[in-house]
Enzyme design. Sequence first.
Site, PDB file in Angstrom:
ATOM      1  N   ARG A 189      39.327 -50.875  61.178  1.00 17.92           N
ATOM      2  CA  ARG A 189      40.309 -51.275  60.957  1.00 17.92           C
ATOM      3  C   ARG A 189      41.463 -49.849  60.454  1.00 17.92           C
ATOM      4  O   ARG A 189      42.535 -50.477  60.119  1.00 17.92           O
ATOM      5  CB  ARG A 189      40.003 -52.012  59.183  1.00 17.92           C
ATOM      6  CG  ARG A 189      39.915 -52.912  58.978  1.00 17.92           C
ATOM      7  CD  ARG A 189      38.097 -53.434  57.903  1.00 17.92           C
ATOM      8  NE  ARG A 189      39.317 -53.204  56.898  1.00 17.92           N
ATOM      9  CZ  ARG A 189      38.668 -52.641  55.743  1.00 17.92           C
ATOM     10  NH1 ARG A 189      37.392 -52.686  54.857  1.00 17.92           N
ATOM     11  NH2 ARG A 189      39.083 -51.909  54.694  1.00 17.92           N
ATOM     12  N   ASP A 216      29.919 -53.173  59.012  1.00 21.79           N
ATOM     13  CA  ASP A 216      31.009 -52.154  58.718  1.00 21.79           C
ATOM     14  C   ASP A 216      31.031 -50.251  58.472  1.00 21.79           C
ATOM     15  O   ASP A 216      32.352 -50.041  58.559  1.00 21.79           O
ATOM     16  CB  ASP A 216      30.384 -51.859  56.891  1.00 21.79           C
ATOM     17  CG  ASP A 216      31.288 -51.127  55.952  1.00 21.79           C
ATOM     18  OD1 ASP A 216      32.946 -51.872  55.941  1.00 21.79           O
ATOM     19  OD2 ASP A 216      31.518 -49.819  55.349  1.00 21.79           O
ATOM     20  N   LYS A 237      27.224 -53.175  51.196  1.00 24.79           N
ATOM     21  CA  LYS A 237      26.528 -51.802  51.689  1.00 24.79           C
ATOM     22  C   LYS A 237      25.719 -52.356  50.193  1.00 24.79           C
ATOM     23  O   LYS A 237      24.492 -51.897  50.198  1.00 24.79           O
ATOM     24  CB  LYS A 237      26.989 -50.567  51.251  1.00 24.79           C
ATOM     25  CG  LYS A 237      27.522 -50.303  52.891  1.00 24.79           C
ATOM     26  CD  LYS A 237      28.878 -49.534  53.203  1.00 24.79           C
ATOM     27  CE  LYS A 237      29.987 -49.352  52.218  1.00 24.79           C
ATOM     28  NZ  LYS A 237      30.993 -48.055  53.140  1.00 24.79           N
ATOM     29  N   HIS A 263      28.746 -48.178  41.821  1.00 25.54           N
ATOM     30  CA  HIS A 263      29.339 -47.813  42.917  1.00 25.54           C
ATOM     31  C   HIS A 263      30.746 -46.744  41.889  1.00 25.54           C
ATOM     32  O   HIS A 263      31.239 -47.917  41.683  1.00 25.54           O
ATOM     33  CB  HIS A 263      29.873 -49.239  44.091  1.00 25.54           C
ATOM     34  CG  HIS A 263      30.302 -48.334  44.536  1.00 25.54           C
ATOM     35  ND1 HIS A 263      30.189 -47.600  45.938  1.00 25.54           N
ATOM     36  CD2 HIS A 263      31.752 -48.498  45.210  1.00 25.54           C
ATOM     37  CE1 HIS A 263      31.395 -47.259  47.049  1.00 25.54           C
ATOM     38  NE2 HIS A 263      32.645 -48.021  46.071  1.00 25.54           N
ATOM     39  N   SER A 322      33.555 -54.555  52.327  1.00 24.64           N
ATOM     40  CA  SER A 322      33.137 -53.431  52.294  1.00 24.64           C
ATOM     41  C   SER A 322      31.885 -53.143  52.416  1.00 24.64           C
ATOM     42  O   SER A 322      30.628 -52.095  51.748  1.00 24.64           O
ATOM     43  CB  SER A 322      33.936 -52.106  52.847  1.00 24.64           C
ATOM     44  OG  SER A 322      33.602 -51.387  53.242  1.00 24.64           O
TER      45      SER A 322
END
Lengths: 435, 435
Positions: free
Chosen positions: B169, B162, B188, B83, B184
Amino acid sequence: MMRFVELIEKKKHAGKLSRQELAYFINGYVAGEIPDYQASALLMAIWLNGMDPEETYELTVAMAASGDQIDLSAIPGRKVDKHSTGGVADTTTLIVAPLVAACGGKVAKMSGRGLGHTGGTLDKLESIPGFRVDIGMNEFVDIVKKCGLSVIGQTGSLVPADKKLYALRDVTGTIDNLSLIASSIMSKKLAAGADAVVLDVKTGSGAFMRDVKDAEALARAMVDIGKRSGRRTVALVTDMSQPLGRAVGNAMEVKEAVEILKGERAGDLLDVSLALAARMVCMAKPEIECEQAEKEVRSALSSGKGLERLACMIEAQRGNPKVLENEGLLPKAAQTVTVKAKTDGFISCIDTREIGICALLLGAGRQKKTDTIDPAVGIWMEKRLGDPVKTGEPLAVFHVNNTGGLEEAKMRFLSAVKTAPGKPRIPALIYREVT
Amino acid sequence: MMRFVELIEKKKHAGKLSRQELAYFINGYVAGEIPDYQASALLMAIWLNGMDPEETYELTVAMAASGDQIDLSAIPGRKVDKHSTGGVADTTTLIVAPLVAACGGKVAKMSGRGLGHTGGTLDKLESIPGFRVDIGMNEFVDIVKKCGLSVIGQTGSLVPADKKLYALRDVTGTIDNLSLIASSIMSKKLAAGADAVVLDVKTGSGAFMRDVKDAEALARAMVDIGKRSGRRTVALVTDMSQPLGRAVGNAMEVKEAVEILKGERAGDLLDVSLALAARMVCMAKPEIECEQAEKEVRSALSSGKGLERLACMIEAQRGNPKVLENEGLLPKAAQTVTVKAKTDGFISCIDTREIGICALLLGAGRQKKTDTIDPAVGIWMEKRLGDPVKTGEPLAVFHVNNTGGLEEAKMRFLSAVKTAPGKPRIPALIYREVT
């Protein structure tokens, strides 16, 4: 075009919100343009990072401007308002307003109803047969002109911002913040249009602010708002470590107030009432000294002129003024139940909030806004802090109709009233004056 | 029965939320039982009072469990995910995943789309004619088994908590909190089912975390979550003070990645890709040392085996693998416009976020989620930080179709790229490894 999330960002970084930003918040929130979820994020940021006195004032002004602002200019002379932060057996308005009116002050007061452990002036007045609190503005003004006082319910359009914000604060953990409490109370005082305000901030076991330091800070915050708005404002921090009067319950409190106005009864309720009334008269009549105001108030009591003013208002608001001579005309409970002491000693501690809840359990109060109350029922306190007590002696007399909550009320009452072998220290009745 | 307002009260007083409380929050919020206005109050209290690593982990686990959790057990071997926190010309996935697959690692990756100044891997892949990212789970698993890699879009039911929380948010000023960002991202990754995760946390002018200390703290928070969940997790903090590659724009980035996989092009994009790929291979093959993993990755590059894996995936996902030999098959813009330097000197500073916005203005990106993008357009960066430049020399070549945003893009580009008389200090490419 302001973006509301920028206001949230500012306060979350402990920034200072401007008059324009606070007005944008209040106007947008009342108009439904700012959603609850953004308002609650700002409220939590305010809770955690605080607001300074200027922000608190500007928030209050924006809230006051969110609905009707009462115009009392048709009433000649200085209009003086009072507000109590709420407690148990706090019947001062019924005593103070007539005394102030008898001294020439004008008291055009919008009051609230009881909720939880606290009583409300409107509920007390409504226990007088026929008495109406839903009086239109013109008639309200006329009654004040004629009698020197009138007490009515808040109109639905008085500070709608507070109604909406309070409901949101209640479910988001943001009630207990000094600036938010002060702005909630003072926005209603500003909108109600008086020239001067006397605040009675309660402290102790029956008060919202249990700690005297917190109560004093709230008093200072509210006086500051009053001054910034050009209203003469003074606050007394007074004791709520025990029910202020003897009666806890609506008709019972009316009866006690009448007895005080007749000069038949003394005690803490009278003393706090005299102190509040003197300050109101002092602000209503700038030409006299405050010591002189206190003398005038005492004279209005002893001469019976205060009682006359109360009779005038009751009659003008469709109530039966004969209740003042004949207490039998007030609602009366079916039975009385005496609660007796289980031990010898001195009354050392009273959980006043619990006493309020006991009265509520008997039917004198409301758990939620839509509950109905029984005007007749309540509790008569036989003992006060420091009083000696013997096993089997009456601590209180419960006036009861529906016996559904009686057993729980008795049990909780006995737990709420503590005795000790030695005589305890009695807290001061009036802790402090904030001007 | 938990009352949500009590959780808000706890966090507002800086208390620690338990696993049960955090699960109650996430489950209740996703189910619509906890309203937005209560959730936002809690988020603001979290923003201001923080969460400790245990709370952050428990929040992440609760979020990961809020929807589908992908089962990759049908794929033999260790599944490794990566990621990136996002940046400009960050085309590493297209290089890293094929190289790791060529070394025997299994990369079953769910990617996102570009938004604002950042690009997205799905958009880049979709610039390959025919390429599909909406592949079902069974086929996804089959492609990874066959090719060693597959990159698809997130299914709608992956971490619904999320999606809902992020949207809240975004409008309540609670995006920029370490624990909330970490949970968050990592929720995932946990739900996507890989055994190990390599994180690329960007820092600098094009990154979400501009400051290297913040980036490192985020890296630590995410690695901590990964470890607590039993996933091998490592993070690199890498530079985003300038676009990582030369190409900013979807088809242009695919072309650049292919050139790198062919061994035709070196530079920072290759170097970061090699570092990420080596760590992924090292985690995928515990039997080898990490130095050995790096050698295997380099050999996968020079042998062309990485490119073969990319071809395998493109073909399996209905794309035209001939784009790898014939770049003319990729979408091409109608015209190119060269942006030239206005002064002599050295490239001293690049506002990388602005470069991303310039590409967006040309049509390569999205301002909001529903915008469509033009796969052909973008910006080719001719210069990098520290490069000498003479007046009139090309700084960049814009690939343009719709000229609507061209002038603004040129203006902003010239403001975003600064020159200075002396050679500047060049930031490190890889600041730190967090394990």
